[in-house]
Design a protein around this motif. Structure first.
Motif, PDB file in Angstrom:
ATOM      1  N   VAL A 132     -13.377   4.182 -11.461  1.00 57.65           N
ATOM      2  CA  VAL A 132     -12.107   3.202 -11.942  1.00 57.65           C
ATOM      3  C   VAL A 132     -10.943   2.722 -10.747  1.00 57.65           C
ATOM      4  O   VAL A 132     -10.996   1.915  -9.928  1.00 57.65           O
ATOM      5  CB  VAL A 132     -11.160   3.269 -13.164  1.00 57.65           C
ATOM      6  CG1 VAL A 132     -10.277   2.327 -12.750  1.00 57.65           C
ATOM      7  CG2 VAL A 132     -12.312   3.140 -14.439  1.00 57.65           C
ATOM      8  N   LYS A 133     -11.266   4.074  -9.662  1.00 55.14           N
ATOM      9  CA  LYS A 133      -9.780   3.552  -8.922  1.00 55.14           C
ATOM     10  C   LYS A 133     -10.577   3.121  -7.827  1.00 55.14           C
ATOM     11  O   LYS A 133      -9.974   2.465  -6.938  1.00 55.14           O
ATOM     12  CB  LYS A 133      -9.720   5.550  -8.184  1.00 55.14           C
ATOM     13  CG  LYS A 133      -8.423   5.057  -7.513  1.00 55.14           C
ATOM     14  CD  LYS A 133      -8.478   6.644  -6.708  1.00 55.14           C
ATOM     15  CE  LYS A 133      -7.096   6.850  -6.046  1.00 55.14           C
ATOM     16  NZ  LYS A 133      -6.615   7.911  -5.317  1.00 55.14           N
ATOM     17  N   LYS A 134     -12.139   3.544  -7.313  1.00 58.31           N
ATOM     18  CA  LYS A 134     -12.880   2.200  -6.469  1.00 58.31           C
ATOM     19  C   LYS A 134     -12.734   0.952  -6.960  1.00 58.31           C
ATOM     20  O   LYS A 134     -11.822   0.327  -5.600  1.00 58.31           O
ATOM     21  CB  LYS A 134     -14.267   2.409  -6.461  1.00 58.31           C
ATOM     22  CG  LYS A 134     -14.480   4.203  -6.041  1.00 58.31           C
ATOM     23  CD  LYS A 134     -16.125   4.632  -6.126  1.00 58.31           C
ATOM     24  CE  LYS A 134     -16.382   5.661  -5.363  1.00 58.31           C
ATOM     25  NZ  LYS A 134     -17.453   6.541  -5.527  1.00 58.31           N
ATOM     26  N   GLU A 135     -12.086   0.572  -8.470  1.00 56.57           N
ATOM     27  CA  GLU A 135     -12.229  -0.655  -8.685  1.00 56.57           C
ATOM     28  C   GLU A 135     -10.875  -1.604  -7.997  1.00 56.57           C
ATOM     29  O   GLU A 135     -10.826  -2.434  -8.194  1.00 56.57           O
ATOM     30  CB  GLU A 135     -12.289  -1.415  -9.450  1.00 56.57           C
ATOM     31  CG  GLU A 135     -14.484  -0.967 -10.595  1.00 56.57           C
ATOM     32  CD  GLU A 135     -14.159  -1.043 -11.893  1.00 56.57           C
ATOM     33  OE1 GLU A 135     -15.677  -1.349 -12.053  1.00 56.57           O
ATOM     34  OE2 GLU A 135     -13.605  -0.700 -12.449  1.00 56.57           O
ATOM     35  N   TYR A 136      -9.683  -0.507  -7.720  1.00 52.98           N
ATOM     36  CA  TYR A 136      -8.806  -0.599  -7.990  1.00 52.98           C
ATOM     37  C   TYR A 136      -8.201  -0.824  -6.133  1.00 52.98           C
ATOM     38  O   TYR A 136      -7.033   0.006  -6.025  1.00 52.98           O
ATOM     39  CB  TYR A 136      -7.307  -0.575  -8.975  1.00 52.98           C
ATOM     40  CG  TYR A 136      -7.365  -0.769 -10.096  1.00 52.98           C
ATOM     41  CD1 TYR A 136      -6.683  -2.079 -10.405  1.00 52.98           C
ATOM     42  CD2 TYR A 136      -8.478  -0.316 -10.924  1.00 52.98           C
ATOM     43  CE1 TYR A 136      -6.778  -2.044 -11.319  1.00 52.98           C
ATOM     44  CE2 TYR A 136      -8.863  -0.584 -12.533  1.00 52.98           C
ATOM     45  CZ  TYR A 136      -7.416  -2.112 -12.863  1.00 52.98           C
ATOM     46  OH  TYR A 136      -8.105  -2.328 -13.949  1.00 52.98           O
ATOM     47  N   LYS A 137      -9.307  -0.857  -5.531  1.00 56.42           N
ATOM     48  CA  LYS A 137      -8.459  -0.088  -3.858  1.00 56.42           C
ATOM     49  C   LYS A 137      -8.063  -0.207  -2.987  1.00 56.42           C
ATOM     50  O   LYS A 137      -7.167  -0.280  -2.439  1.00 56.42           O
ATOM     51  CB  LYS A 137     -10.152   0.251  -3.744  1.00 56.42           C
ATOM     52  CG  LYS A 137     -10.793  -1.140  -3.105  1.00 56.42           C
ATOM     53  CD  LYS A 137     -12.085  -0.936  -2.487  1.00 56.42           C
ATOM     54  CE  LYS A 137     -13.171  -2.725  -2.359  1.00 56.42           C
ATOM     55  NZ  LYS A 137     -14.062  -2.490  -1.855  1.00 56.42           N
ATOM     56  N   MET A 143       0.917   2.951  -6.027  1.00 58.76           N
ATOM     57  CA  MET A 143       0.508   1.494  -7.215  1.00 58.76           C
ATOM     58  C   MET A 143      -0.089   2.097  -8.449  1.00 58.76           C
ATOM     59  O   MET A 143       0.440   1.611  -9.293  1.00 58.76           O
ATOM     60  CB  MET A 143       1.007   0.797  -6.340  1.00 58.76           C
ATOM     61  CG  MET A 143       2.433  -0.094  -5.749  1.00 58.76           C
ATOM     62  SD  MET A 143       1.980  -2.053  -5.298  1.00 58.76           S
ATOM     63  CE  MET A 143       1.503  -2.606  -6.696  1.00 58.76           C
ATOM     64  N   TYR A 144      -1.462   2.720  -7.102  1.00 59.76           N
ATOM     65  CA  TYR A 144      -2.108   2.446  -8.947  1.00 59.76           C
ATOM     66  C   TYR A 144      -1.979   3.543  -9.928  1.00 59.76           C
ATOM     67  O   TYR A 144      -1.846   3.886 -10.672  1.00 59.76           O
ATOM     68  CB  TYR A 144      -3.415   3.430  -7.837  1.00 59.76           C
ATOM     69  CG  TYR A 144      -4.773   3.844  -8.899  1.00 59.76           C
ATOM     70  CD1 TYR A 144      -5.240   2.581  -9.427  1.00 59.76           C
ATOM     71  CD2 TYR A 144      -4.873   5.015  -9.196  1.00 59.76           C
ATOM     72  CE1 TYR A 144      -6.673   2.791 -10.672  1.00 59.76           C
ATOM     73  CE2 TYR A 144      -6.295   4.752  -9.556  1.00 59.76           C
ATOM     74  CZ  TYR A 144      -6.468   4.237 -10.705  1.00 59.76           C
ATOM     75  OH  TYR A 144      -7.637   4.325 -11.672  1.00 59.76           O
ATOM     76  N   ASN A 145      -2.112   4.577  -9.185  1.00 60.24           N
ATOM     77  CA  ASN A 145      -1.248   6.285  -9.659  1.00 60.24           C
ATOM     78  C   ASN A 145      -0.322   5.780 -11.103  1.00 60.24           C
ATOM     79  O   ASN A 145      -0.373   6.132 -12.063  1.00 60.24           O
ATOM     80  CB  ASN A 145      -0.777   7.432  -8.961  1.00 60.24           C
ATOM     81  CG  ASN A 145      -2.356   7.756  -7.730  1.00 60.24           C
ATOM     82  OD1 ASN A 145      -3.056   7.289  -8.032  1.00 60.24           O
ATOM     83  ND2 ASN A 145      -1.439   8.944  -6.667  1.00 60.24           N
ATOM     84  N   TYR A 150      -5.049  -1.929  -4.229  1.00 58.60           N
ATOM     85  CA  TYR A 150      -4.000  -1.219  -4.527  1.00 58.60           C
ATOM     86  C   TYR A 150      -3.283   0.044  -3.550  1.00 58.60           C
ATOM     87  O   TYR A 150      -4.339   1.063  -3.397  1.00 58.60           O
ATOM     88  CB  TYR A 150      -3.613  -0.996  -6.137  1.00 58.60           C
ATOM     89  CG  TYR A 150      -3.392  -2.571  -6.412  1.00 58.60           C
ATOM     90  CD1 TYR A 150      -2.354  -2.395  -6.931  1.00 58.60           C
ATOM     91  CD2 TYR A 150      -4.606  -2.938  -7.276  1.00 58.60           C
ATOM     92  CE1 TYR A 150      -2.256  -3.973  -7.556  1.00 58.60           C
ATOM     93  CE2 TYR A 150      -5.013  -3.703  -8.030  1.00 58.60           C
ATOM     94  CZ  TYR A 150      -3.541  -4.513  -8.197  1.00 58.60           C
ATOM     95  OH  TYR A 150      -3.481  -6.147  -8.870  1.00 58.60           O
ATOM     96  N   PRO A 151      -2.333   0.176  -3.002  1.00 54.29           N
ATOM     97  CA  PRO A 151      -1.848   1.281  -2.831  1.00 54.29           C
ATOM     98  C   PRO A 151      -1.967   2.623  -3.454  1.00 54.29           C
ATOM     99  O   PRO A 151      -1.682   2.778  -4.511  1.00 54.29           O
ATOM    100  CB  PRO A 151      -0.619   1.670  -1.962  1.00 54.29           C
ATOM    101  CG  PRO A 151       0.156   0.355  -2.545  1.00 54.29           C
ATOM    102  CD  PRO A 151      -1.157  -1.182  -3.456  1.00 54.29           C
TER     103      PRO A 151
END
Length: 205
Positions: free
Chosen positions: A150-155, A161-163, A157-158
């Protein structure tokens, strides 16, 4: 396996083999895009295997299957309207297959329900959204792979911000009276899901 399921499903509503094949190829193309690390065909396979376990409880199995193939048809991590756009695409296709408007409306609601995963008056929708969330209650090893994908899909974003956004999503689920609406999925996944979500929050905080 998914191809056979899809072809068999759509063949009930169309005899145009070329058209059916083109629909399947579009499903594969969309779910196979490079930016899809979780929302891909593997996710659909997991969803299908979980739904099979409750097939006898589902009233309109075909519509649940259609929702399975089209609920993530449009997926862009930078957009907030993926479910709406996926539902619009699904409606267009279902209309071409001359599916009853009431059933199309049910499928639309099913796809849109994956946005908030709230309790529905329709148990078919509850089973579908529960199966969609089943990954949350998997073993920690499987869950770890899931959240990393999932995090890879939101790469884009820094991390900070993602966290922050991810923790909000995880807390949304933890604060629900029940993550899983149906008794079957609740008894199978609820406890492990809460543990997994709490552990991921700990890693992100």
């Amino acid at each position: 396996m998914l191809k056979e399921v899809f072809i068999s499903l759509v063949s009930k509503y169309s005899q145009d083999k070329e058209y059916i094949d083109s629909l399947w190829n579009e499903v594969v193309k969309n779910h196979g895009k490079k930016n899809r690390h979780y929302h891909n065909l593997s996710h659909l396979e997991n969803l299908y295997s979980n739904l099979l376990a409750v097939k006898k409880e589902i009233l309109d199995w075909d519509i649940v299957l259609f929702a399975l193939f089209y609920h993530d048809y449009i997926y862009n991590a930078l957009k907030q309207d993926n479910e709406e756009r996926s539902a619009q695409k699904a409606i267009k296709i279902f209309s071409s297959l001359s599916i009853d408007p009431d059933r199309i409306e049910l499928c639309k609601k099913m796809i849109l329900a994956t946005k908030g995963h709230q309790v529905s008056k329709s148990n078919d929708i509850n089973y579908f959204t529960d199966a969609d969330l089943s990954i949350l209650g998997s073993s920690w090893t499987v869950y770890e792979t899931y959240y990393k994908n999932v995090k890879k899909e939101y790469k884009y974003y820094p991390d900070f911000m993602y966290n922050k956004g991810r923790v909000n999503v995880l807390k949304h689920f933890i604060n629900m009276p029940r993550i899983f609406k149906t008794d079957y999925f609740y008894s199978k996944f609820e406890k492990q899901a809460k543990n997994n979500l709490q552990q991921e929050i700990g890693l992100l905080s």
